[in-house]
Design an enzyme around this catalytic site. Structure first.
Site, PDB file in Angstrom:
ATOM      1  N   ASP A 179       1.066  -1.241   0.130  1.00  0.00           N
ATOM      2  CA  ASP A 179       0.440  -0.089   0.056  1.00  0.00           C
ATOM      3  C   ASP A 179       1.059   1.558   0.043  1.00  0.00           C
ATOM      4  O   ASP A 179       1.787   1.645   1.408  1.00  0.00           O
ATOM      5  CB  ASP A 179      -0.873   0.089   1.095  1.00  0.00           C
ATOM      6  CG  ASP A 179      -2.135   1.222   1.267  1.00  0.00           C
ATOM      7  OD1 ASP A 179      -2.884   1.020   0.713  1.00  0.00           O
ATOM      8  OD2 ASP A 179      -1.825   2.199   1.587  1.00  0.00           O
ATOM      9  N   ASN A 187      -1.635  13.165  -4.191  1.00  0.00           N
ATOM     10  CA  ASN A 187      -3.194  13.064  -5.047  1.00  0.00           C
ATOM     11  C   ASN A 187      -3.784  15.548  -5.142  1.00  0.00           C
ATOM     12  O   ASN A 187      -4.026  15.808  -4.926  1.00  0.00           O
ATOM     13  CB  ASN A 187      -4.771  12.492  -4.588  1.00  0.00           C
ATOM     14  CG  ASN A 187      -4.398  11.819  -5.719  1.00  0.00           C
ATOM     15  OD1 ASN A 187      -3.919  11.648  -6.837  1.00  0.00           O
ATOM     16  ND2 ASN A 187      -5.362  10.572  -5.287  1.00  0.00           N
ATOM     17  N   ASP A 196      -1.759   9.129 -10.559  1.00  0.00           N
ATOM     18  CA  ASP A 196      -2.036   8.075 -11.399  1.00  0.00           C
ATOM     19  C   ASP A 196      -0.208   8.101 -11.749  1.00  0.00           C
ATOM     20  O   ASP A 196      -0.239   6.636 -12.492  1.00  0.00           O
ATOM     21  CB  ASP A 196      -2.959   8.561 -12.599  1.00  0.00           C
ATOM     22  CG  ASP A 196      -4.415   8.831 -12.771  1.00  0.00           C
ATOM     23  OD1 ASP A 196      -5.013   8.064 -11.232  1.00  0.00           O
ATOM     24  OD2 ASP A 196      -5.005   9.099 -12.769  1.00  0.00           O
ATOM     25  N   GLU A 222      -5.157   2.467  -3.753  1.00  0.00           N
ATOM     26  CA  GLU A 222      -3.422   2.558  -3.914  1.00  0.00           C
ATOM     27  C   GLU A 222      -3.290   1.412  -3.286  1.00  0.00           C
ATOM     28  O   GLU A 222      -1.870   1.227  -2.782  1.00  0.00           O
ATOM     29  CB  GLU A 222      -2.763   3.651  -3.136  1.00  0.00           C
ATOM     30  CG  GLU A 222      -3.060   3.623  -1.421  1.00  0.00           C
ATOM     31  CD  GLU A 222      -4.920   4.593  -1.266  1.00  0.00           C
ATOM     32  OE1 GLU A 222      -4.601   4.489  -0.187  1.00  0.00           O
ATOM     33  OE2 GLU A 222      -5.238   4.804  -2.800  1.00  0.00           O
TER      34      GLU A 222
END
Length: 312
Positions: A179, A187, A196, A222
């Site tokens: 993770d 973000n 991305d 993620e």
């Protein structure tokens, strides 16, 4: 016995079927005349499969690869190549021929490839099967990263559980849940497009470090899963630790040269009588401890870690 092996080799050499054998590192160890002619391989040459595909793509020969980017196609294809004991598919060549290809993989990752010419089958029938194969690939692929999706990689996890139940005394494999750390902050700070980019960079980085028998897939968001057949917990920890070190050095965002990211991982080993839910839960709990312990680290099932995270 030696006479039989010699005779088999002689027959394969004159056969119209394509025959090749790759080792666990995906290096060609044997190819008969028909295979060498199709893929332009010199006698005695032993290149990696990826190098065979790359050089033929550059010269528009061998297998037709319908992709704008060869490297993206390679990542997507290698993510499925050799992950199951047997698969069959169709492929077309630049010389106009159409092949039915089978791949058989043993427990150590050696792969036997046999292909037959099926050009005589009507084009309409080939198109139907080609569309079917394409739909299957799409159903197993994560659209953003090009690596396998949740369905594909968890099916591989169920396979190591089945082996653990069938052969309880062997190390039948581990599941690692990976993770990305503080992904929401990425973000929020740089935007979803940058997020991305990080996801794709992570997928490509980790995929480039897995063995051919291993499978990596994106679970969602993620979170990723890594299935390591035949690995015990210490083996799996060493493999993921190398990945952790590699990712710490990654700099995927040109807008901020100082940017770096990390991930945390939880690892569990398949046990006899396991279910996918139980194996996944143990790996997920180990991941949770890694997050609580400061992130940028690995925890094994039942073994919390308290050491400080390495400096970024």
């Amino acid at each position: 016995m030696e006479d039989i092996v010699l005779r088999l080799s002689e027959v394969q050499e004159i056969s119209g079927a394509l025959v090749a054998l790759y080792d666990g590192s995906d290096r060609l160890r044997y190819a008969n005349r028909a295979f060498r002619e199709v893929y332009f391989i010199d006698p005695g040459e032993m290149p990696l499969w990826a190098d065979i595909m790359r050089r033929n793509f550059a010269l528009s020969r061998g297998t037709i690869i319908r992709a704008a980017s060869f490297e993206e196609w390679l990542v997507s294809t290698q993510a499925r190549r050799g992950k199951v004991g047997f698969r069959a598919f169709e492929t077309d060549l630049f010389d106009g021929r159409w092949l039915w290809m089978t791949e058989t993989v043993d427990t150590e990752g050696w792969m036997l490839c046999i292909a037959s010419d099926i050009t005589s089958i009507r084009a309409t029938e080939r198109k139907v099967r080609q569309d079917r194969d394409f739909a299957l690939k799409v159903a197993q692929t994560d659209e953003l990263t090009g690596i396998p999706n949740r369905r594909f990689v968890l099916a591989r996890a169920e396979e190591i559980i089945a082996r653990a139940t069938a052969v309880p005394d062997n190390n039948c494999g581990c599941l690692a849940i990976l993770d990305l750390d503080n992904f929401k902050n990425i973000n929020d700070r740089f935007g979803h497009a940058a997020g991305d980019i990080v996801l794709r960079d992570f997928a490509i980085t980790i995929h480039g470090m897995v063995r051919r028998l291993d499978s990596m897939g994106r679970i969602g968001g993620e979170e990723f899963a890594l299935v390591l057949p035949g690995a015990c917990l210490p083996d799996a920890e060493n493999i993921v630790e190398r990945m952790l070190l590699q990712v710490r050095q990654s700099k995927p965002l040109s807008i901020d040269p100082a940017f770096g990211y990390t991930f945390s991982a939880g690892i569990a080993q398949a046990r006899p009588g396991d279910t996918l839910d139980r194996l996944y839960e143990r790996a997920d709990k180990a991941l949770y401890r890694a997050k609580l312990g400061g992130r940028n680290r690995i925890c094994l099932e039942g073994e919390p870690r308290n050491e400080p995270a390495a400096a970024i």
